[in-house]
Write a protein that holds these residues in place. Structure first.
Motif, PDB file in Angstrom:
ATOM      1  N   ARG A  40       3.709   1.418   0.078  1.00 31.80           N
ATOM      2  CA  ARG A  40       4.013   2.659   1.125  1.00 31.80           C
ATOM      3  C   ARG A  40       4.722   2.036   2.162  1.00 31.80           C
ATOM      4  O   ARG A  40       5.722   2.782   2.784  1.00 31.80           O
ATOM      5  N   LEU A  41       4.201   1.029   2.907  1.00 36.49           N
ATOM      6  CA  LEU A  41       4.905   0.486   4.086  1.00 36.49           C
ATOM      7  C   LEU A  41       6.620   0.104   4.049  1.00 36.49           C
ATOM      8  O   LEU A  41       7.129   0.242   4.841  1.00 36.49           O
ATOM      9  N   ALA A  47      12.244   0.911   6.779  1.00 35.45           N
ATOM     10  CA  ALA A  47      12.197  -0.622   6.242  1.00 35.45           C
ATOM     11  C   ALA A  47      13.093  -1.276   5.899  1.00 35.45           C
ATOM     12  O   ALA A  47      14.435  -0.794   5.593  1.00 35.45           O
ATOM     13  N   SER A  48      13.188  -2.509   6.486  1.00 38.48           N
ATOM     14  CA  SER A  48      14.332  -3.658   6.257  1.00 38.48           C
ATOM     15  C   SER A  48      14.064  -4.532   5.287  1.00 38.48           C
ATOM     16  O   SER A  48      12.805  -4.743   4.619  1.00 38.48           O
ATOM     17  N   ARG A  49      15.165  -4.827   4.577  1.00 39.50           N
ATOM     18  CA  ARG A  49      15.107  -5.645   3.184  1.00 39.50           C
ATOM     19  C   ARG A  49      15.376  -7.187   3.727  1.00 39.50           C
ATOM     20  O   ARG A  49      16.183  -7.409   4.441  1.00 39.50           O
ATOM     21  N   ARG A  50      14.257  -8.135   3.296  1.00 38.17           N
ATOM     22  CA  ARG A  50      14.523  -9.394   3.635  1.00 38.17           C
ATOM     23  C   ARG A  50      14.565 -10.242   2.259  1.00 38.17           C
ATOM     24  O   ARG A  50      14.302  -9.783   1.398  1.00 38.17           O
ATOM     25  N   LYS A 166       6.823   8.645   3.729  1.00 40.17           N
ATOM     26  CA  LYS A 166       6.425   8.970   5.244  1.00 40.17           C
ATOM     27  C   LYS A 166       4.807   9.561   4.894  1.00 40.17           C
ATOM     28  O   LYS A 166       4.544  10.343   4.180  1.00 40.17           O
ATOM     29  N   MET A 167       4.100   9.001   5.703  1.00 41.91           N
ATOM     30  CA  MET A 167       2.647   9.472   5.739  1.00 41.91           C
ATOM     31  C   MET A 167       2.747  11.038   5.980  1.00 41.91           C
ATOM     32  O   MET A 167       1.757  11.624   5.470  1.00 41.91           O
ATOM     33  N   LEU A 171       0.432  14.241   4.108  1.00 44.80           N
ATOM     34  CA  LEU A 171      -0.510  15.340   4.780  1.00 44.80           C
ATOM     35  C   LEU A 171      -0.105  16.537   4.428  1.00 44.80           C
ATOM     36  O   LEU A 171      -0.950  17.590   4.098  1.00 44.80           O
ATOM     37  N   GLU A 172       1.222  16.820   4.324  1.00 48.31           N
ATOM     38  CA  GLU A 172       1.819  18.210   4.023  1.00 48.31           C
ATOM     39  C   GLU A 172       1.253  18.668   2.712  1.00 48.31           C
ATOM     40  O   GLU A 172       0.827  19.728   2.412  1.00 48.31           O
TER      41      GLU A 172
END
Length: 271
Positions: A40-41, A47-50, A166-167, A171-172
């Protein structure tokens, strides 16, 4: 294998569309929820890719005897690997976290070994044509230094998942489910234990139906500290504004435990 993450997108779903869903099968693993959280994170839009650093190849030795492997281990990724690992990881080595007492010594038809530990045991397999991959270690823990890059590559490049989770969306969706289950004039009874799960459920349902929710907190005896009970009730009523009925059933529950010493038997008696 320790971790299996399968996406509808990898089975023909449309990336970013209705098939943009990751399914995690829970077989009782202690790391199941951690896998969910990590994914999820890393699926959030920002989010960036490393990229993992390329390192000199290691040559694991083959062996004929089984060996249990626990803790940090070094694995070598095969030169011919085509799917599970990104191109930067091929031919290199990684530090991973293993916790297993068995291993794959004979693979199903169509599968090949794509990574081995330095002890020679299978660390990762794949069936490239069927797009099935398996790991014998835990990529989701921080001890696996490039584990998230592996999961990230699998989700985005192999499955075609988009990083748009997204969280708020969860919820929705849950609010829609509650409205669909609970009618406009119906009431709901919710048993509160003081734990995270029941408290989250009660808070969410209360947000949707208000005072048509009726929470019940039963004191079954083990919570002896009066100050702790007051803190729990204060959290429910003052902080979360939940309608809670407190029931003191401690004598009823504890009376049935008289003379019982086995902890497991106590759990069965009072639930």
């Amino acid at each position: 294998m320790e971790s299996i993450v399968k996406s509808k997108a990898s089975c023909g779903g449309t990336p970013g569309g209705a098939g943009n869903l990751v399914l995690i099968l829970d077989y009782g693993s202690q790391y199941t929820h951690l896998i969910t959280r990590r994914i999820r994170l890393h699926r959030q839009a920002d989010a960036s890719r490393r990229r993992p650093l390329r390192r000199p190849p290691l040559r694991p030795r083959r062996r004929s005897t089984l060996r249990q492997e626990y803790g940090k281990m070094e694995i070598a990724v095969a030169e011919g690997e085509r799917g599970l690992y990104g191109s930067e990881a091929i031919g290199g080595h990684q530090t991973v976290w293993m916790s297993h007492g068995d291993e794959a010594v004979k693979l199903p038809k169509g599968f090949s070994v794509v990574a081995r530990s330095l002890q020679g045991s299978v660390a990762a397999i794949e069936n490239h044509s069927r797009r099935i991959y398996g790991l014998q270690y835990h990529p989701e823990v921080t001890h696996s230094t490039q584990g998230m890059e592996t999961l990230w590559h699998f989700l985005l490049d192999v499955c075609g998942i988009t990083a748009d989770w997204k969280m708020q969306g969860v919820l929705e969706e849950e609010i829609k489910v509650i409205k669909g289950v609970v009618g406009p004039d119906e009431h709901v009874i919710c048993a509160l234990s003081g734990g995270v799960d029941s408290t989250d459920v009660a808070t969410l349902v209360h947000k949707v139906i208000g005072n048509r929710l009726h929470c019940v907190f039963v004191d079954n005896g083990p919570i002896k500290a009066t100050c702790f009970l007051k803190r729990i009730m204060s959290t429910f009523q003052s902080n979360l504004h939940l309608p809670v009925t407190y029931i003191d059933a401690s004598e009823q529950f504890l009376g049935k435990l008289k003379g019982i010493k086995d902890p497991e038997m106590k759990k069965k008696i009072i639930g």
